[in-house]
Design an enzyme around this catalytic site. Sequence first.
Site, PDB file in Angstrom:
ATOM      1  N   GLY A  81      14.857 -46.421  -5.617  1.00  0.00           N
ATOM      2  CA  GLY A  81      14.258 -45.099  -5.180  1.00  0.00           C
ATOM      3  C   GLY A  81      12.963 -45.100  -4.480  1.00  0.00           C
ATOM      4  N   GLU A  82      11.999 -45.699  -5.184  1.00  0.00           N
ATOM      5  CA  GLU A  82      10.620 -45.683  -4.628  1.00  0.00           C
ATOM      6  C   GLU A  82      10.534 -46.667  -3.399  1.00  0.00           C
ATOM      7  OE1 GLU A  82      11.427 -46.134  -7.595  1.00  0.00           O
ATOM      8  OE2 GLU A  82      10.324 -44.568  -8.953  1.00  0.00           O
ATOM      9  N   PHE A  83      11.471 -47.919  -3.384  1.00  0.00           N
ATOM     10  CA  PHE A  83      11.511 -48.648  -2.224  1.00  0.00           C
ATOM     11  C   PHE A  83      11.937 -47.980  -1.151  1.00  0.00           C
ATOM     12  CE2 PHE A  83      14.578 -51.005   0.469  1.00  0.00           C
ATOM     13  CZ  PHE A  83      13.574 -51.832   1.141  1.00  0.00           C
TER      14      PHE A  83
END
Length: 406
Positions: free
Chosen positions: A57-59
């Site tokens: 998700g952060e990627f």
Amino acid sequence: MIYNLVIYIYLFGVKVAGLFSAKPAKMVKGHREVFDILRNKIDKNARYIWFHAASLGEFEQGRPLIERIRKEHPEYKILQTFFSPSGYEVRKNYQGADLVCYLPFDTPRNVRRFVELANPCMVFFIKYEFWQNYLNELHRRGIPTYSVSSIFRPNQIFFRWYGKRYSEVLRTFAHLFVQNEVSKELLATIGVTDVTVVGDTRFDRVLDICHQAKQLPLVEKFKGDSLTFVAGSSWGPDEDIFIKYFNEHPEMKLVIAPHVVSDSHLKEILDKVKRPCIRYTEATEENVTQADCLIIDCYGLLSSIYRYGEISYIGGGFGVGIHNVLEAAVYGIPVIFGPNNKKFREAQHLLEQKGGFEVTGYDDFKRLMDKFLSDEAYLQQAGKAAGNYVNHNAGALEKIMKDITL
């Protein structure tokens, strides 16, 4: 000393867990191999920009920035690291980076070895990544480090009396690009002022995905001129609700992209559907037009499939929590989801804008769908509100690019 003790305890716990579970075992193995990968694959004559994301998700939040830099500044190489296997295993072959690997645990020795080998000229940590030893080492070496799409809340350790010393780690960032004004105001209370409110890069990401959406002739053929309901990342409790309604409404078609694509789950779906149904991998131009329900039994298509729907449903709201609502909203269609959505800021905003709709069971869902199917203006207004929400909140990427020096 306390921080390092916690890290060593965490490392020990992961190693023990790895004896009994595949996910931590992959993490331990991946962390162990990092230094060999760096020694063998890092180009010592190149300048690397390092991006770190905990997980997938952060990627995705950092990805628009990676791809913009890649496009406009090919003189740099990209190093992408992950902490979790759920990010690394999915994106280990990501073509937007020159090298993808795990980030070793934040012990002093690991940090010195990693930074020495990677030798980045600039670093971006995405959202919640505040590894004290890494940040201190990068600061000590004068390597500009940025926090991107970060968001802060009053209950975080930085703003508690016992977290005062740990909050010093935030001063190591050259700049923090935060999602909202609340975050900026909280940081100001502890004297951190190199902060700009830019919003969330996920809005830029879903717009990119929308503009690059794949043409899917089989889905287009399936849809024809029918109103189509697209259910993404669905679980059993979600499917119990919308399949029941679909079975009773022959005027609509249904596309289901379940979160878990397994034979057992696909069989459960097929048992529930009482109208002609076909799996995507078995569809042809001839037989797909005879089906009323299309089951997407493969990965990688969902973000493009939403374009063929007039109404969307995002799964997970009756269990683990809803999945990505923005991927559907970007196409200007209303988004329906279950009650476990309170921790998801985008869902809350869509509810406020009347482009998102919460249902707590079949009766709620039926009332809403009856309204959509009988009132074309209401359906169009809801879809417009969803699309406007995404478009009005895009632009974080441009703001970040203006404030970094490449």
